[in-house]
Write an enzyme that holds these catalytic residues in place. Structure first.
Site, PDB file in Angstrom:
ATOM      1  N   TYR A  57       0.848  -1.191   0.000  1.00  0.00           N
ATOM      2  CA  TYR A  57       0.000   0.000   0.000  1.00  0.00           C
ATOM      3  C   TYR A  57       0.885   1.242   0.000  1.00  0.00           C
ATOM      4  O   TYR A  57       1.565   1.543   0.983  1.00  0.00           O
ATOM      5  CB  TYR A  57      -0.910   0.026   1.225  1.00  0.00           C
ATOM      6  CG  TYR A  57      -1.864  -1.146   1.347  1.00  0.00           C
ATOM      7  CD1 TYR A  57      -2.178  -1.955   0.260  1.00  0.00           C
ATOM      8  CD2 TYR A  57      -2.453  -1.456   2.571  1.00  0.00           C
ATOM      9  CE1 TYR A  57      -3.044  -3.024   0.382  1.00  0.00           C
ATOM     10  CE2 TYR A  57      -3.324  -2.525   2.702  1.00  0.00           C
ATOM     11  CZ  TYR A  57      -3.610  -3.305   1.607  1.00  0.00           C
ATOM     12  OH  TYR A  57      -4.478  -4.374   1.738  1.00  0.00           O
ATOM     13  N   LEU A 206     -17.971  -2.734   2.841  1.00  0.00           N
ATOM     14  CA  LEU A 206     -18.899  -1.754   2.272  1.00  0.00           C
ATOM     15  C   LEU A 206     -18.883  -1.799   0.741  1.00  0.00           C
ATOM     16  O   LEU A 206     -19.333  -0.867   0.081  1.00  0.00           O
ATOM     17  CB  LEU A 206     -18.550  -0.344   2.757  1.00  0.00           C
ATOM     18  CG  LEU A 206     -18.666  -0.124   4.265  1.00  0.00           C
ATOM     19  CD1 LEU A 206     -18.174   1.263   4.651  1.00  0.00           C
ATOM     20  CD2 LEU A 206     -20.109  -0.321   4.735  1.00  0.00           C
ATOM     21  N   GLY A 207     -18.347  -2.889   0.192  1.00  0.00           N
ATOM     22  CA  GLY A 207     -18.318  -3.008  -1.264  1.00  0.00           C
ATOM     23  C   GLY A 207     -17.525  -1.892  -1.918  1.00  0.00           C
ATOM     24  O   GLY A 207     -17.941  -1.345  -2.925  1.00  0.00           O
TER      25      GLY A 207
END
Length: 318
Positions: A57, A206-207
């Site tokens: 990341y 939360l998709g």
């Protein structure tokens, strides 16, 4: 519901963790570093003590950010990071490497980035087709023996490999995408986690923001947002997938809560070993997400939701 132990470890965490990836990359322009640190500090102040990062990341930036935020709060947090997805210095993806040699180098690099002597939970980010899982976990086991890692985890591993890994060394957590529109783990994977007392850490609960209703179209996303390349965020797929948002908004209205809280509460209700890690860069979202842990669904409500959930999601996950 608010606090539980990760698997068979001694890591006691709030049932909702915080995914830190978006503070460094992938979801469009990021906030200034100080703003991200303020969000991390506020999360801890509110009771969130489980934080998730990875060496890829921001190509190390996210680990450094998390390490900087918690360097003087180490005893209050549980930090998880990952290895296995390889990038070059320019950030280009180079594939998967879970060889013992690479694992040792990756761990030392993450310890340096985080400013730690020991990593609480260390995941193989993806398993390497070229390396038997027993060999990968065997190398990770050595890191535990050396005192560099406390507990081990896998990410996106199928049930059979999870069992093989667990036979080499106890696996504390399996991290996999899971939400109301990504239900692939249901069945054998969740059953295996429950049987072996492995925590299930649900990323993107939360998709990737879609299930909150906050992304009605592609125009909502920044031009450099990774989601624009994702199959589920193409125009036709988004239009088809709005059926999930409609259902969630209906439930939210009935419960007098927000769609995000419905989506998170639903994941939490799928088992006591469930630990969603929604990501956010905004302090304002922290309280909203945390309150999801207080929402109760009856067995009848869960059954009704199960019946109403669309059977398929338009677009692949990746």
């Amino acid at each position: 519901m608010n606090k539980a132990t990760l698997g068979a470890s001694d890591l006691s965490v709030f049932r909702l963790g915080l995914g830190c990836m978006g503070m460094s990359e992938f979801y469009g322009a990021t906030d200034a570093e100080q703003e991200s640190i303020r969000t991390l500090h506020k999360a801890l102040e509110m009771g969130i003590n489980f934080y998730d990062t990875a060496d890829i990341y921001g190509n190390g930036h996210n680990e450094q950010l998390v390490g900087k935020a918690f360097h003087d709060r180490r005893d209050r947090v549980v930090l998880a990071t990952k290895f296995g997805i390889v990038r070059d210095e320019q950030g280009n993806f180079q594939g998967i490497d879970c060889s013992p040699e690479y694992i040792k180098k990756a761990c030392d690099r993450s310890l340096k980035n985080l400013g730690l002597d020991v990593i609480d939970l260390y995941y193989a980010h993806r398993l390497d087709d070229k390396v038997p899982v027993e060999e990968t976990v065997g190398a990770m086991k050595e890191l535990v023996a050396e005192g560099k890692v406390r507990y081990l985890g896998l990410s996106e591993a199928p049930a059979a490999q999870l069992r093989r890994a667990h036979a080499v060394h106890p696996i504390t957590a399996l991290q996999t995408e899971y939400s109301m529109w990504s239900r692939e783990p249901e069945g054998e994977i969740l059953k295996t986690c429950q049987e072996l007392n492995i925590a299930f850490v649900a990323y993107s609960p939360l998709g990737r923001g879609f299930l909150t209703g906050a992304i009605p179209s592609r125009d909502t996303l920044d031009k450099d947002d990774w989601r624009l390349t994702n199959p589920r965020f193409q125009e036709e797929a988004m239009e088809e997938n709005k059926k999930f948002v409609v259902l969630i908004e209906e439930i939210a209205k009935e419960k007098k809560v927000t769609p995000a809280q419905v989506a998170l509460a639903w994941v939490l209700h799928q088992g006591q070993n469930m630990f969603p890690i929604p990501g956010t860069r905004k302090v304002s979202r922290l309280k909203e997400n945390m309150e999801a842990a207080n929402i109760q669904f009856s067995e009848e409500e869960l059954s009704q939701i199960q019946q109403k959930l669309p059977k398929a999601t338009a677009g692949e996950r990746y």
